[in-house]
Write an enzyme that holds these catalytic residues in place. Structure first.
Site, PDB file in Angstrom:
ATOM      1  N   TYR A 142       0.816  -1.217   0.000  1.00  0.00           N
ATOM      2  CA  TYR A 142       0.000   0.000   0.000  1.00  0.00           C
ATOM      3  C   TYR A 142       0.851   1.269   0.000  1.00  0.00           C
ATOM      4  CZ  TYR A 142      -4.028  -2.984   1.119  1.00  0.00           C
ATOM      5  OH  TYR A 142      -5.001  -3.947   1.088  1.00  0.00           O
ATOM      6  N   LYS A 192       3.815 -15.317   1.447  1.00  0.00           N
ATOM      7  CA  LYS A 192       3.827 -16.176   0.260  1.00  0.00           C
ATOM      8  C   LYS A 192       5.288 -16.352  -0.161  1.00  0.00           C
ATOM      9  CE  LYS A 192       0.688 -16.877  -2.486  1.00  0.00           C
ATOM     10  NZ  LYS A 192       0.071 -18.153  -2.880  1.00  0.00           N
ATOM     11  N   ASP A 224      -2.413 -17.990   1.537  1.00  0.00           N
ATOM     12  CA  ASP A 224      -3.632 -18.556   0.929  1.00  0.00           C
ATOM     13  C   ASP A 224      -4.076 -19.801   1.697  1.00  0.00           C
ATOM     14  OD1 ASP A 224      -1.271 -19.693   0.015  1.00  0.00           O
ATOM     15  OD2 ASP A 224      -2.025 -20.158  -1.983  1.00  0.00           O
ATOM     16  N   ASP A 248      -4.911  -7.276   5.808  1.00  0.00           N
ATOM     17  CA  ASP A 248      -6.168  -6.581   5.509  1.00  0.00           C
ATOM     18  C   ASP A 248      -7.256  -7.617   5.222  1.00  0.00           C
ATOM     19  OD1 ASP A 248      -7.880  -4.530   4.979  1.00  0.00           O
ATOM     20  OD2 ASP A 248      -6.898  -3.853   3.145  1.00  0.00           O
TER      21      ASP A 248
END
Ligand code: NAD
Length: 367
Positions: A142, A192, A224, A248
């Protein structure tokens, strides 16, 4: 020892309504538990814009930097939608987070047994759930550069950059390990690392920090897979630490395991101040709920639970936080409900102040 200081920023919409109940709870701890707080109140968001033409006055910002903890209600509302981006109510909130450098966002997902039926998951999957997600809040995709929409050849390309320094990962990891030490001593780090270099670095740094916390059982999971596990069997987790983007998504998903938006507190923590307490802001996850503002319908529990987090994480009063949480649990067990918690037929909702009354009565009973 100096009296701990709190800056209260009720904000807009239902913010002042729910914060009024928090004030009563704070007074109760002063009167009945001898825990005095030096409380001051100021404006933020649309309320500050109406008075000062800015969503956060410099004096308010300065006060926020000095106090032991900030307690914020909610900001925003349709009246302010037409304002220029630079003075929108949310800018006040973002300025607080940025200038206080609140890099660790704590989002608990806690299921009160009386509300287990509210979850979209089976009751036995969520009943008794109590996990904490620590989301890195001030870096990552972000904020990373380069960012923007550029033209390449004859088409446009949108770019955001995931970027983490070792020190950014180190400080949020330490925060999460410290939390795990105060809770069930289990920490799961999610990234990840299979497809992202920033994930590889994240895993390396978290593992290194873990050497300083031998009592905490550390595990790693791809984000995930973590999302799947959160839906399958969330009780396997205690504390989860993850980056800004994954945090988030994962914290929103985890929070909703437990039911209503009116029940969800949060904390944003920064570096320790001179007195050893972290810079801190506590706030409910919900917004200003303009659809019910001014009607006495808002559920004050999210905001009251945010104060419970302040007791635990800013003032090291875990026992008093547990007392407050137990009082809320007792009230819910008795079937007291604000309108957002209605499920069963024939239950008449209480008002915002009615919920406050019930919680204060349960606190009295705890003595
Ligand atoms: P919202 O959280 O204000 O409301 C969503 C829905 O949940 C509404 O139906 C509302 O009535 C209900 N709800 C929320 N809190 C409740 C409570 N305590 N008790 C009972 N019901 C509750 O989100 P929104 O409608 O998307 O946004 C409204 C305004 O709030 C917008 O201006 C938005 O920008 C702002 N907002 C502020 C914050 C913040 O201050 N941290 C967060 C989100 C949204």
């Amino acid at each position: 020892m100096t009296t701990p200081s709190l800056l209260i920023l009720p904000g807009d919409g239902i913010g002042p309504e729910v914060m009024a109940e928090v004030r009563r709870v704070i007074d109760w701890f002063g009167d009945k538990r001898g825990l005095a707080f030096d409380v001051s109140e100021d404006l933020v968001g649309g309320a500050a814009y109406d008075k000062h033409g800015t969503p956060l006055h410099d004096d308010t910002m300065a006060k926020a930097q000095e106090v032991d903890a900030v307690l914020l209600g909610a900001v925003g509302g349709p009246k302010y939608d037409v304002l220029d981006f630079s003075v929108k109510p949310e800018r006040g909130l973002l300025r607080l987070r940025k200038e206080m450098d609140l890099f660790a966002n704590l989002r608990p997902a806690q299921c009160f047994d009386a509300l287990a039926d509210f979850s979209s998951l089976k009751k036995d999957v969520v009943a008794g759930l109590d996990i904490m997600i620590v989301r890195e809040l001030t870096s990552g995709i972000y904020f990373g550069e380069p960012r923007g929409i550029f033209t390449e050849g004859n088409e446009r390309v949108g770019i955001n950059t995931q970027r983490y320094t070792e020190s950014e990962i180190d400080r949020v990891a330490r925060n999460a390990f410290d939390l795990a030490m105060k809770r069930g001593k289990k920490l799961c780090s999610m990234e990840k690392a299979n497809v992202m270099e920033s994930g590889i670095l994240w895993r390396e740094v978290v593992t290194k920090v873990g050497e300083d916390y031998p009592e905490v059982e550390l595990s790693h999971m791809y984000a995930d897979a973590g999302a799947m596990q959160l839906c399958r069997w969330p009780k396997q987790f205690d504390v989860i630490v993850t980056d800004n983007l994954f945090g988030d998504l994962l914290s929103d998903a985890a929070a909703m395991l437990t039911g209503s938006l009116g029940m969800l507190p949060s904390a944003s923590l920064g570096a320790p101040m001179e007195n050893g307490r972290p810079k801190a802001m506590y706030e409910p996850v919900h917004g200003s709920a303009p659809d019910i503002a001014g009607q006495g319908k808002a559920n004050p529990i999210a905001c009251i639970l945010s104060f419970a987090m302040a007791l635990r994480y800013s003032f090291d009063l875990g026992d008093e936080a547990a007392r407050l949480e137990a009082a809320i649990n007792a009230v819910l067990e008795k079937g007291v409900r604000t309108a957002d918690l209605l499920g069963e037929e024939g239950v008449t909702p209480v008002s915002t102040a009615g919920m406050g009354d019930a919680i204060l009565a349960a606190l009295d009973e705890s003595l």
